[in-house]
Design an enzyme around this catalytic site. Structure first.
Site, mmCIF file in Angstrom:
data_model
loop_
_atom_site.group_PDB
_atom_site.id
_atom_site.type_symbol
_atom_site.label_atom_id
_atom_site.label_comp_id
_atom_site.label_asym_id
_atom_site.label_seq_id
_atom_site.Cartn_x
_atom_site.Cartn_y
_atom_site.Cartn_z
ATOM 1 N N ASN A 46 17.733 -17.135 30.890
ATOM 2 C CA ASN A 46 18.074 -17.390 29.489
ATOM 3 C C ASN A 46 19.326 -18.253 29.301
ATOM 4 O O ASN A 46 19.320 -19.210 28.541
ATOM 5 C CB ASN A 46 18.195 -16.076 28.717
ATOM 6 N N GLU A 55 24.457 -6.685 35.474
ATOM 7 C CA GLU A 55 24.485 -6.841 34.018
ATOM 8 C C GLU A 55 23.046 -6.863 33.557
ATOM 9 O O GLU A 55 22.306 -7.810 33.836
ATOM 10 C CB GLU A 55 25.225 -8.130 33.627
ATOM 11 N N CYS A 68 20.834 -11.345 26.218
ATOM 12 C CA CYS A 68 20.980 -9.908 26.451
ATOM 13 C C CYS A 68 21.790 -9.230 25.348
ATOM 14 O O CYS A 68 21.627 -8.044 25.102
ATOM 15 C CB CYS A 68 21.623 -9.659 27.810
#
Length: 485
Positions: A154, A253, A287
């Site tokens: 992303n 993460e 995210c």
């Protein structure tokens, strides 16, 4: 193609080479759906060579003068600044980034690298007096050794570089595996930049294996001392399990299910603008994106009306056009996944406030009114789909916000800053933003989540701590008295 050559290869031992697997990876432009670059996949043998090269070159790199290590990072920054337009173009074609998102991503990447350029001078030795007479204690900050980095699709450039740059700056060697969907922007550009910046050959490797061929080998391999992963919670759990068995350090993460809470005294116009950005920037493929918007029922109708009106007017389509906010999703599979999630939420009773439309891999905003237990509220959408949820009061809003296994980011809107701050402290997330939205990232903060959103922190001294370890060496300067003397 572009000025950067050899972008269709793996980078192992300071050499650009084809992978030895018979399989290929295609980087497909998400908007045009045309093949951008085809790469020969790395084999298990290639992975072994990459890790062995990293191990054999790490100690020499760690012993390199800190001014030289910093100079390499700074040269890489200048190269990227000079080739800004080229890198933005790669982010558009390789990752489906809009112009605004690509420029933002490059800016954040450069700031992360600037922070990392400070780290070579912070590899200090601390000398303390001991509790034992005549002894001195030396605490030496050292690199962990070899770091395996797995990047996502992303924000591929930034989210790979935020591990690569501090790892290299602190004297580690790195093997980088970018997402197979963004092999150039998340991997090969980084390899080329550091090669041109003068990083010694063999210190950084970029490999493109297929998980279907290598399985868990990237993180179960005996060489890496640490694995840094950014991606889904499911994959992160597996990496954590494997790394735990191998006693490897990890920084993970993972996913988020971020809530933006609109309290009953919020400025609606301001909250709407924030929520639009927080949900639809990069088509929601972040995210930290706002997945749920929890609105006090006294403001719900007014907020929903303005939010829908604004979302309907957002420019979508060609990511190369200035002003486009809603670009393509990374692939057609992701569009299909989201359509299925929307249909399931409808079957669960969700009310459609704005129906999205598919145009190739572009999906226009879908806005639902529902409850916190619906599919679109419980799952991270990672796309331009959002669920608005009414809350009875502040206590109910907090209960809804925390009713998730994730805990990455969040936001709260209120005209009473003290009230909002108290609310933010009770949200079970690593980050909360007052009178803003959930998508924020800066180099001089502690970035990371709670619960199942990950382990560890990036930014400030936290990145320094994550990619280094401490060694204690004591010196007994005078004869010591022992109990048997």
């Amino acid at each position: 193609m572009n000025k950067y050559e050899q972008l269709d290869l793996n980078y192992i031992g300071g050499q650009w080479r084809k992978g030895k697997s018979q399989k290929v990876i295609e980087s497909v432009d998400p908007y045009t759906e045309e093949t951008y670059i085809t790469l020969q996949v790395a084999s298990l043998e290639d992975l072994d060579k990459a890790y062995e090269s990293a191990r054999s070159h790490q100690k020499e790199w760690a012993e390199t003068n800190p001014f030289q290590r910093a100079a390499v990072i700074k040269k890489a920054i200048h190269l990227m600044e000079d080739r800004k337009d080229e890198i933005v173009d790669i982010l558009i074609k390789d990752a489906g980034s809009t112009m605004a998102k690509a420029e933002l991503e490059l800016d954040i990447t450069l700031s992360v690298m600037s922070l990392a350029a400070e780290f070579p001078f912070r590899m200090e030795t601390i000398v303390n007096d001991s509790m034992i007479p005549g002894k001195k204690n030396h605490l030496i900050r050292k690199p962990v050794g070899v770091v395996g980095v797995i990047g996502p699709f992303n924000f591929p450039l930034n989210l790979s570089m935020r591990s690569v740059a501090p790892a290299l700056a602190t004297g580690n060697a790195v093997v980088l595996k970018p997402s197979s969907q963004t092999p150039i922007s998340g991997g090969n550009i980084i390899g080329k930049v550091f090669e041109e910046a003068g990083l010694p050959k063999g210190v950084l490797q970029v490999v493109h294996p297929k998980t279907s061929e290598i399985g868990d080998a990237f993180y179960s391999h005996p060489v890496p001392d640490m694995i840094s992963f950014t991606g889904s919670t499911g994959v992160g759990k597996n990496i954590g399990e494997v790394a735990g068995r191998e006693v490897k350090r990890t920084i993970l993460e993972l996913g988020g299910n971020n809530a933006m809470v609109i309290l009953d005294d919020a400025d609606i116009d301001r909250a709407v603008k924030g929520a639009i950005y927080g949900r639809f920037m990069h088509s929601g493929q972040i995210c930290m994106s706002t997945n749920r918007i929890i609105v006090d029922e006294s403001l719900f109708d007014a907020f929903a009306e303005k939010f829908v009106e604004t979302a309907r007017s957002l420019k979508h389509g060609d990511p190369t056009q200035k002003g486009t906010l809603i670009g393509p999703l990374i692939s057609g599979d992701e569009v299909e996944r989201l359509i299925d999630e929307i249909e399931k939420a409808k079957s669960e009773g969700a009310e459609v406030l704005l129906e999205g439309k598919r145009e190739g891999n572009v999906l226009t905003p879908t806005i639902l009114k529902g409850t916190n237990d619906m599919t679109t509220a419980q799952n991270e959408m990672f796309g331009p789909v959002v669920t608005l949820i009414p809350a009875k009061d502040e206590a109910h809003a907090l209960e809804l916000a925390n009713d998730t296994e994730a805990g990455l980011s969040g936001a709260v809107s209120s005209n009473d800053e003290k009230r909002a701050f108290a609310f933010a402290e009770k949200m079970e997330t690593g980050m909360v933003h007052i009178n803003d939205q959930s998508v924020n990232d800066e180099p001089y903060i502690a970035f990371g989540g709670e619960k199942q959103s990950g382990i560890g922190r990036f930014g400030r001294e936290h990145s320094l701590d994550e990619f280094t370890t401490w060694k204690w060496i004591s010196v007994q300067k005078e004869p010591r008295d022992y109990p048997f003397d």
